[in-house]
Design a protein around this motif. Structure first.
Motif, PDB file in Angstrom:
ATOM      1  N   GLN A 193      36.981  36.897  40.083  1.00 28.26           N
ATOM      2  CA  GLN A 193      37.695  38.008  40.677  1.00 28.26           C
ATOM      3  C   GLN A 193      36.710  39.071  41.151  1.00 28.26           C
ATOM      4  OE1 GLN A 193      41.294  39.314  38.502  1.00 28.26           O
ATOM      5  NE2 GLN A 193      40.758  37.770  36.985  1.00 28.26           N
ATOM      6  N   PHE A 194      37.216  39.991  41.945  1.00 24.94           N
ATOM      7  CA  PHE A 194      36.413  41.118  42.421  1.00 24.94           C
ATOM      8  C   PHE A 194      37.054  42.405  41.904  1.00 24.94           C
ATOM      9  CE2 PHE A 194      35.594  44.574  45.344  1.00 24.94           C
ATOM     10  CZ  PHE A 194      34.247  44.476  45.570  1.00 24.94           C
ATOM     11  N   PRO A 195      36.247  43.351  41.368  1.00 22.17           N
ATOM     12  CA  PRO A 195      34.821  43.206  41.077  1.00 22.17           C
ATOM     13  C   PRO A 195      34.593  42.357  39.826  1.00 22.17           C
ATOM     14  CG  PRO A 195      35.577  45.340  40.340  1.00 22.17           C
ATOM     15  CD  PRO A 195      36.740  44.709  41.047  1.00 22.17           C
ATOM     16  N   ILE A 227      35.182  35.278  54.300  1.00 23.17           N
ATOM     17  CA  ILE A 227      34.611  35.312  52.955  1.00 23.17           C
ATOM     18  C   ILE A 227      35.047  36.611  52.288  1.00 23.17           C
ATOM     19  CG2 ILE A 227      32.463  35.322  51.616  1.00 23.17           C
ATOM     20  CD1 ILE A 227      31.134  33.909  54.044  1.00 23.17           C
ATOM     21  N   TYR A 228      35.613  36.510  51.090  1.00 24.85           N
ATOM     22  CA  TYR A 228      36.017  37.739  50.410  1.00 24.85           C
ATOM     23  C   TYR A 228      36.047  37.526  48.897  1.00 24.85           C
ATOM     24  CZ  TYR A 228      40.764  35.646  50.415  1.00 24.85           C
ATOM     25  OH  TYR A 228      41.849  34.822  50.253  1.00 24.85           O
ATOM     26  N   ASP A 229      36.043  38.653  48.184  1.00 26.96           N
ATOM     27  CA  ASP A 229      36.127  38.654  46.718  1.00 26.96           C
ATOM     28  C   ASP A 229      35.049  37.781  46.084  1.00 26.96           C
ATOM     29  OD1 ASP A 229      38.237  40.324  47.072  1.00 26.96           O
ATOM     30  OD2 ASP A 229      39.768  38.986  46.243  1.00 26.96           O
ATOM     31  N   CYS A 230      33.794  38.022  46.455  1.00 26.70           N
ATOM     32  CA  CYS A 230      32.637  37.373  45.850  1.00 26.70           C
ATOM     33  C   CYS A 230      31.743  38.483  45.291  1.00 26.70           C
ATOM     34  CB  CYS A 230      31.879  36.528  46.868  1.00 26.70           C
ATOM     35  SG  CYS A 230      32.826  35.107  47.487  1.00 26.70           S
ATOM     36  N   TYR A 231      31.503  38.457  43.996  1.00 29.67           N
ATOM     37  CA  TYR A 231      30.937  39.657  43.379  1.00 29.67           C
ATOM     38  C   TYR A 231      29.449  39.860  43.638  1.00 29.67           C
ATOM     39  CZ  TYR A 231      28.954  37.038  39.372  1.00 29.67           C
ATOM     40  OH  TYR A 231      28.232  36.192  38.573  1.00 29.67           O
ATOM     41  N   ASP A 232      28.730  38.846  44.114  1.00 28.79           N
ATOM     42  CA  ASP A 232      27.309  39.058  44.434  1.00 28.79           C
ATOM     43  C   ASP A 232      27.120  39.079  45.946  1.00 28.79           C
ATOM     44  OD1 ASP A 232      24.620  39.516  43.965  1.00 28.79           O
ATOM     45  OD2 ASP A 232      24.136  37.428  43.607  1.00 28.79           O
ATOM     46  N   ASP A 233      26.677  37.994  46.554  1.00 30.75           N
ATOM     47  CA  ASP A 233      26.375  37.976  47.985  1.00 30.75           C
ATOM     48  C   ASP A 233      27.502  37.326  48.784  1.00 30.75           C
ATOM     49  OD1 ASP A 233      23.847  39.069  47.476  1.00 30.75           O
ATOM     50  OD2 ASP A 233      22.995  37.084  47.144  1.00 30.75           O
ATOM     51  N   GLY A 234      27.874  37.963  49.873  1.00 29.49           N
ATOM     52  CA  GLY A 234      28.792  37.309  50.786  1.00 29.49           C
ATOM     53  C   GLY A 234      28.172  36.053  51.362  1.00 29.49           C
ATOM     54  N   MET A 235      26.908  36.169  51.721  1.00 26.86           N
ATOM     55  CA  MET A 235      26.205  35.043  52.346  1.00 26.86           C
ATOM     56  C   MET A 235      24.720  35.159  52.034  1.00 26.86           C
ATOM     57  SD  MET A 235      26.179  34.077  56.381  1.00 26.86           S
ATOM     58  CE  MET A 235      27.974  34.149  56.422  1.00 26.86           C
ATOM     59  N   GLU A 236      24.104  34.039  51.708  1.00 26.63           N
ATOM     60  CA  GLU A 236      22.654  33.994  51.513  1.00 26.63           C
ATOM     61  C   GLU A 236      22.012  33.091  52.556  1.00 26.63           C
ATOM     62  OE1 GLU A 236      21.423  32.871  47.612  1.00 26.63           O
ATOM     63  OE2 GLU A 236      22.175  34.687  46.652  1.00 26.63           O
ATOM     64  N   PRO A 280      36.522  52.753  52.081  1.00 28.47           N
ATOM     65  CA  PRO A 280      37.212  51.951  51.063  1.00 28.47           C
ATOM     66  C   PRO A 280      36.742  52.292  49.654  1.00 28.47           C
ATOM     67  CG  PRO A 280      35.493  50.654  52.119  1.00 28.47           C
ATOM     68  CD  PRO A 280      35.559  51.948  52.866  1.00 28.47           C
ATOM     69  N   ASP A 281      37.637  52.127  48.695  1.00 25.76           N
ATOM     70  CA  ASP A 281      37.289  52.232  47.285  1.00 25.76           C
ATOM     71  C   ASP A 281      36.571  50.948  46.904  1.00 25.76           C
ATOM     72  OD1 ASP A 281      37.163  52.221  44.518  1.00 25.76           O
ATOM     73  OD2 ASP A 281      39.156  53.102  44.252  1.00 25.76           O
ATOM     74  N   ARG A 282      35.317  51.039  46.577  1.00 24.08           N
ATOM     75  CA  ARG A 282      34.501  49.838  46.384  1.00 24.08           C
ATOM     76  C   ARG A 282      34.902  49.042  45.145  1.00 24.08           C
ATOM     77  NH1 ARG A 282      28.552  51.028  44.012  1.00 24.08           N
ATOM     78  NH2 ARG A 282      29.169  51.954  42.029  1.00 24.08           N
ATOM     79  N   ASP A 283      35.688  49.614  44.253  1.00 17.73           N
ATOM     80  CA  ASP A 283      36.122  48.917  43.045  1.00 17.73           C
ATOM     81  C   ASP A 283      37.506  48.305  43.189  1.00 17.73           C
ATOM     82  OD1 ASP A 283      33.784  49.460  41.601  1.00 17.73           O
ATOM     83  OD2 ASP A 283      34.500  51.472  41.124  1.00 17.73           O
ATOM     84  N   VAL A 284      38.047  48.331  44.390  1.00 21.35           N
ATOM     85  CA  VAL A 284      39.373  47.774  44.650  1.00 21.35           C
ATOM     86  C   VAL A 284      39.262  46.740  45.767  1.00 21.35           C
ATOM     87  CG1 VAL A 284      41.725  48.273  45.404  1.00 21.35           C
ATOM     88  CG2 VAL A 284      40.533  49.896  43.911  1.00 21.35           C
ATOM     89  N   SER A 285      39.840  45.572  45.539  1.00 23.21           N
ATOM     90  CA  SER A 285      39.822  44.536  46.569  1.00 23.21           C
ATOM     91  C   SER A 285      40.645  45.000  47.779  1.00 23.21           C
ATOM     92  CB  SER A 285      40.396  43.232  46.004  1.00 23.21           C
ATOM     93  OG  SER A 285      40.400  42.218  46.983  1.00 23.21           O
ATOM     94  N   GLN A 286      39.993  45.037  48.929  1.00 19.19           N
ATOM     95  CA  GLN A 286      40.627  45.487  50.176  1.00 19.19           C
ATOM     96  C   GLN A 286      41.068  44.284  51.010  1.00 19.19           C
ATOM     97  OE1 GLN A 286      40.881  48.850  50.648  1.00 19.19           O
ATOM     98  NE2 GLN A 286      39.709  49.274  48.784  1.00 19.19           N
TER      99      GLN A 286
END
Length: 584
Positions: free
Chosen positions: A288-290, A346-355, A524-530
């Protein structure tokens, strides 16, 4: 007199020697395997001791007359090339033409130009971009879930299907299609499948929602390492550590599948992998995110990723990926060359969206939308490049915008050759943020990006050298003491920054207003999934007509100059993620 002639001879010899060292000579031009939308090139040369040579690129549809320009090839920093560094005195140019049409034949003209060379080298290539074609099927075999009933063993007809997937795979020959009938299939064994170029082995579900593969807590839905010319289509994989474990697999197509509640979607860390195409799949993890919201799951000690593939010549496109540590990665063993990552949601990934980590050359991320992640796109590291991030949307990032890090850390390592062009970034906290003391970042090129955030816009803690950065816009809330922190120095305003660094000579710094995008603009609130968003420029937006012309990247702009960000004003957003009727 003799002494004068001797001196003149030494001077002439020195001039001749210097001219020879500075002159550039072609050694080898490599054309990458074409993808749907890109053509990549690498040109190995010698000489050019004064580093003033360049390679210009022009292209056209074969059926047309007029040539179009593309970006020059990138001069690759030799010290950054850790997999295959050229011998001393040799250098590499590399680069791509992008945003091409699938299934079209193009002529490409590459010109090696050096003021120290009397005759320039001009080479022409004719190449056809890919298109997705359904395979020719020679034989259809029907398969049912394995049963202990001995009478269940069939010949592979619809009324007498083969009993179990493992048995069916042992029977499979090039050109066979294994159609899985409804039911739950328990992963049974390592499957070593060998199709052929014109006769792949196809495993497909008769009904995606009713054909279920379960791998188990420590196993894979499919373990097809080393397999060649295999397609997996239209089925569901669940309850698996890896949905598909494909170490060293080549010419693999995974299309139209659902991975639900898996640890990792598709995994393969062998640099022998070639031509892995992961297209139009819904890849759903368990996180989940975060990260603080994550409950218990079976794989707490593992790094879970949606797609995690090493090797070259891959395409990851039109996938919806969420619920992982990282969304899509090309990390792993080198070389990593000629990879396209595009049109993914891509969404709700707690580290990198893309590497794009450990990329060597011609790795391209474009038309992706990344929402609710720790970091946006990682360049940790790039081994010379180019590695492109173009026309992506990054929304609601908790940490760094661009991850310009090293692995391993310290000299002589560096990350080198990243291109960030025409991206839209909307977030809370500094919009261009890099938290790293690892550095340095060399030869990064950043044009026409649209940054929106709170606080001082530029916060980059790693050393940045040989940077090209201009025509970017930074819209902010005005609540900061310094516009930028760059190379360990603070700059009060964008004017101060531009005057000293010579960067952002045409950059914009301004307060956020309702004139930028259509619709409401909130941080956006960074602690809330948008919810993922499309950021369309308003007519008259301050981001309109402020960009730099970049051949083949922003051709066809409508106004006096290209607009900033991922979308030209009035342009329809590209499709992101799984598409109902995908045609490429």
């Amino acid at each position: 007199m003799r002494h004068i002639l001797t001196v003149l001879g030494i001077i002439a010899l020195s001039v001749s020697s210097a001219f020879a060292e500075n002159a550039t000579n072609s050694i080898k031009l490599i054309s990458e395997i074409p993808s749907f939308h890109s053509l990549g090139f690498r040109w190995l040369v010698s000489g050019d001791a004064n580093a003033n040579a360049k390679v210009t690129v022009a292209y056209k549809l074969k059926k047309e007359q007029d040539w179009r320009s593309a970006l020059d090839l990138h001069r690759v920093e030799p010290e950054a090339m850790e997999a295959a560094r050229p011998p001393k005195g040799q250098f590499l140019f590399a680069g791509s033409i992008m945003f091409l049409e699938p299934g079209q034949t193009y002529e490409v003209r590459l010109s090696l130009i050096d003021p120290d060379t009397l005759v320039h080298t001009i080479l022409t290539k004719t190449l056809t971009t890919m298109t997705l074609v359904d395979p020719m099927i020679k034989r259809v075999l029907y398969v049912q879930p394995q049963s202990s009933d001995q009478s269940a063993h069939g010949a592979g007809t619809k009324d007498k299907p083969i009993n179990g997937l493992a048995i069916a795979c042992k029977r499979a020959q090039p050109g066979d299609q294994l159609i899985l009938l409804p039911g739950t299939y328990v992963s049974e064994a390592y499957l070593n499948l060998k199709g052929k170029v014109d006769a792949p082995i196809v495993i497909s579900g008769s009904d995606k929602s009713k054909v279920i593969i379960e791998g188990g807590k420590n196993n894979s839905g499919f373990d097809i390492g080393g397999s060649k010319h295999v397609q997996i289509r239209n089925l569901t994989i669940t309850k698996s550590l890896w949905a598909i474990r494909a170490i060293g697999a080549s010419h693999l197509l995974v299309k139209d599948c659902l991975f639900d509640g898996v640890g990792t979607g598709v995994f393969g860390d062998s640099n022998k992998a070639r031509g892995v195409h992961i297209i139009n799949n819904h890849i759903k993890g368990v996180l989940q995110f975060p990260h603080s919201k994550n409950a218990d799951h079976p794989w707490k000690k593992r790094e879970l990723r949606g797609i995690d593939i090493a090797g070259s010549d891959h395409i990851f496109a039109y996938n919806t990926v969420h619920g992982f540590r990282d969304g899509i990665d090309v990390r792993g063993k080198q070389p990593i060359v000629n990879v396209d990552i595009h049109n993914n949601e891509i969404y709700d990934c707690y580290d990198d969206g893309m590497e794009l980590d450990f990329s060597d050359h011609n790795v391209r991320a474009f038309y992706n939308r990344i929402t609710n992640t720790g970091m946006g796109i990682s360049f940790q590291p790039i081994h010379g490049g180019p590695a492109y991030a173009i026309k992506n949307v990054l929304y609601n990032l908790r940490g760094e915008t661009w991850k310009i890090h090293l692995s391993p850390v310290g000299d002589p390592h560096r990350t080198s050759g990243g291109y960030m062009l025409h991206n839209t970034i909307v977030r809370s906290n500094p919009s261009f943020r890099v938290w790293s003391n690892e550095g340095p970042g060399h030869y990064f090129t950043m044009y026409n990006n649209l940054y929106i955030g709170t606080g001082g816009p530029i916060e980059v803690t790693c050393p940045m050298r040989y940077t090209k950065m201009d025509h970017n816009a930074y819209f902010h809330d005005g609540k900061f003491g310094n516009f930028a922190f760059w190379n360990k120095k603070k700059y009060k305003t964008i004017k101060d920054f531009a005057e000293e660094t010579k960067l952002e000579q045409h950059g914009i710094s301004a307060l956020v207003s309702g004139t930028i995008f259509k619709g409401k603009m909130d941080f956006p609130d960074r602690d809330v999934s948008q919810e993922p968003r499309i950021f369309e420029l308003k007519s008259g937006s301050p981001a309109v007509d402020r960009g730099l012309v970049l051949p083949s990247i922003n051709d066809g702009f409508k106004g006096k100059a290209p607009d900033l960000g991922a979308l030209e004003q009035g342009e329809k957003a590209p499709p992101y993620g799984v598409q109902k009727d995908l045609d490429i």
